[in-house]
Design an enzyme around this catalytic site. Structure first.
Site, PDB file in Angstrom:
ATOM      1  N   THR A  49       0.901  -1.278   0.163  1.00 37.60           N
ATOM      2  CA  THR A  49       0.047   0.112   0.088  1.00 37.60           C
ATOM      3  C   THR A  49       0.926   1.300  -0.193  1.00 37.60           C
ATOM      4  O   THR A  49       2.052   1.188   0.160  1.00 37.60           O
ATOM      5  CB  THR A  49      -0.982   0.148   1.166  1.00 37.60           C
ATOM      6  OG1 THR A  49       0.011   0.464   2.425  1.00 37.60           O
ATOM      7  CG2 THR A  49      -1.547  -1.341   1.466  1.00 37.60           C
ATOM      8  N   GLU A  50       0.377   2.398  -0.361  1.00 38.31           N
ATOM      9  CA  GLU A  50       1.123   3.683  -0.488  1.00 38.31           C
ATOM     10  C   GLU A  50       1.415   4.183   0.847  1.00 38.31           C
ATOM     11  O   GLU A  50       2.592   4.948   0.968  1.00 38.31           O
ATOM     12  CB  GLU A  50       0.258   4.739  -0.816  1.00 38.31           C
ATOM     13  CG  GLU A  50      -1.087   5.302  -0.277  1.00 38.31           C
ATOM     14  CD  GLU A  50      -1.963   5.952  -0.708  1.00 38.31           C
ATOM     15  OE1 GLU A  50      -2.675   5.494  -1.813  1.00 38.31           O
ATOM     16  OE2 GLU A  50      -2.031   7.080  -0.242  1.00 38.31           O
ATOM     17  N   GLY A  51       1.304   3.529   2.045  1.00 39.18           N
ATOM     18  CA  GLY A  51       1.986   3.804   3.477  1.00 39.18           C
ATOM     19  C   GLY A  51       3.088   2.943   3.723  1.00 39.18           C
ATOM     20  O   GLY A  51       3.631   3.136   4.543  1.00 39.18           O
TER      21      GLY A  51
END
Lengths: 264, 102
Positions: A49-51
């Site tokens: 994920t982008e995190g």
């Protein structure tokens, strides 16, 4: 076998993913589509994920967000947004991605910033105009749209969401069409498909305008045309997407434990 | 050695009108929520907030009319709870200037 429109959309999106790909999933229901693919037919799909939550599978239903414990519990590594978006996505290593949208246009440009009154521009030089509805912003979708080799857009098919021109481009699709993306030097290739609750749209190889490629067993070409804000072109070989099999649905519901796709 | 431990009210008292604050966390997660709820109660003015993905904590300060500018890539409650009401109200009434960037 009973299934909801959103479940059909998630399965049709998931079918776009192949085994062994490196993929990034955005916030929202799109995440379920990607993880369904991993469970159903692409066990070696590596997702993050982008995190920066890398190599995980969701536990206990749709994650609340990109850093939720439901998604980070079994991650192989927990890095940062700079590693995920800055290094992996921006360098063009990501094969496939899926993002959601509040509003899209015929060239696959995405607006998640705001809806303005008709006739007003989002800004004049040096000054922003107040939107009628302020949305939550692009988040990492903008980097994904610029850098991923290709990406899938997953959108609820409603007329207000399918505009001839978006109010504001939060995440770029093919911009004005043709080869305009190349002019700006984006690393990634742009949206490969728009998968909706009514059918699948794909870009024309030359003009990059999205046309109708397939519809679902419960939808029709007329219904899709009616719910699209531009004069949608229909492929001469328009076909029906095969229904989800019992096994596909069972796999999806094992991931979507909380029934997020069955609410509407 | 200087003693840095203090209670929440005193800590919130260190923040003054017009200051530029970085808010930790991402969306709904790892937010300094209680600290920001205390800030919201104090009726401060003209704060500026910055975070990559702002969420609950920032929204509470926005809802209290204490914010002038926000800098963010994403501002909302993510999958489960959708849009952030305090930020939306502020932006749509023109009280908050949003600067959205990657």
């Amino acid at each position: 076998m009973e299934y909801s429109r959103q479940e059909m959309m998630a399965i049709a999106t998931g079918r776009e993913f192949k085994d062994g790909e490196l993929a990034i999933f955005g916030v929202g229901l799109s995440m379920l589509a990607g993880f369904w693919a991993q469970k159903n037919h692409a066990p070696d799909l590596v997702a993050f994920t982008e995190g920066g939550v890398f190599g995980s599978t969701p536990v206990g239903g749709l994650p609340w967000g990109i850093e939720c414990t439901r998604i980070s519990a079994n991650a192989t590594s927990f890095t940062s947004a700079v590693d995920a978006l800055g290094c992996l996505v921006a360098s063009g290593r990501v094969d496939n991605a899926v993002i959601g949208a509040a509003q899209i246009d015929k060239f696959g440009n995405v607006n998640t910033t705001g809806i303005w009154d008709e006739g007003t521009q989002p800004w004049k030089v040096g000054r922003a105009t107040i939107p009628k509805v302020r949305l939550n912003g692009s988040g990492g979708a903008q980097e994904i749209a610029c850098g991923a080799k290709k990406f899938i857009l997953m959108v609820n098919h409603e007329k207000k969401r399918f505009a001839d021109k978006v109010d504001y481009i939060s995440s770029p699709g093919y911009l004005g069409g043709g080869n305009e993306r190349e002019k700006f030097g984006f690393v990634g290739g742009g949206p490969a498909a728009v998968v909706t609750t009514l059918g699948i749209l794909r870009p024309d190889p030359v003009t990059k305008e999205f046309f109708l490629d397939a519809y679902y067993p419960f939808s029709s070409v007329e219904e899709i045309k009616e719910n699209t804000g531009w004069d949608l072109k229909i492929s001469p070989n328009v076909k029906m997407v095969p229904e989800p099999t019992a096994q596909e649905l069972a796999n999806l519901r094992e991931i979507d434990v909380t029934g997020s796709l069955r609410k509407v | 050695m200087q003693k840095k431990v203090m209670n929440l009210k005193d800590a919130a008292g260190l923040i003054k009108d017009g200051q530029f604050l970085g808010i930790g966390g991402n969306g709904l997660h790892r937010n300094p929520s209680v600290f920001c709820f205390e800030l919201a109660r104090r009726g401060l003015k003209d704060l500026k907030l910055v975070a990559a993905a702002q969420g609950l904590a920032s929204d509470a300060i926005c809802a209290a009319d204490s914010v002038k500018e926000i800098y963010f890539g994403f501002f909302g409650f993510e999958n489960e709870y959708g849009l952030a009401p305090g930020m939306r109200k502020g932006c749509q009434e023109g009280k908050i200037k949003p600067l959205e960037g990657p």
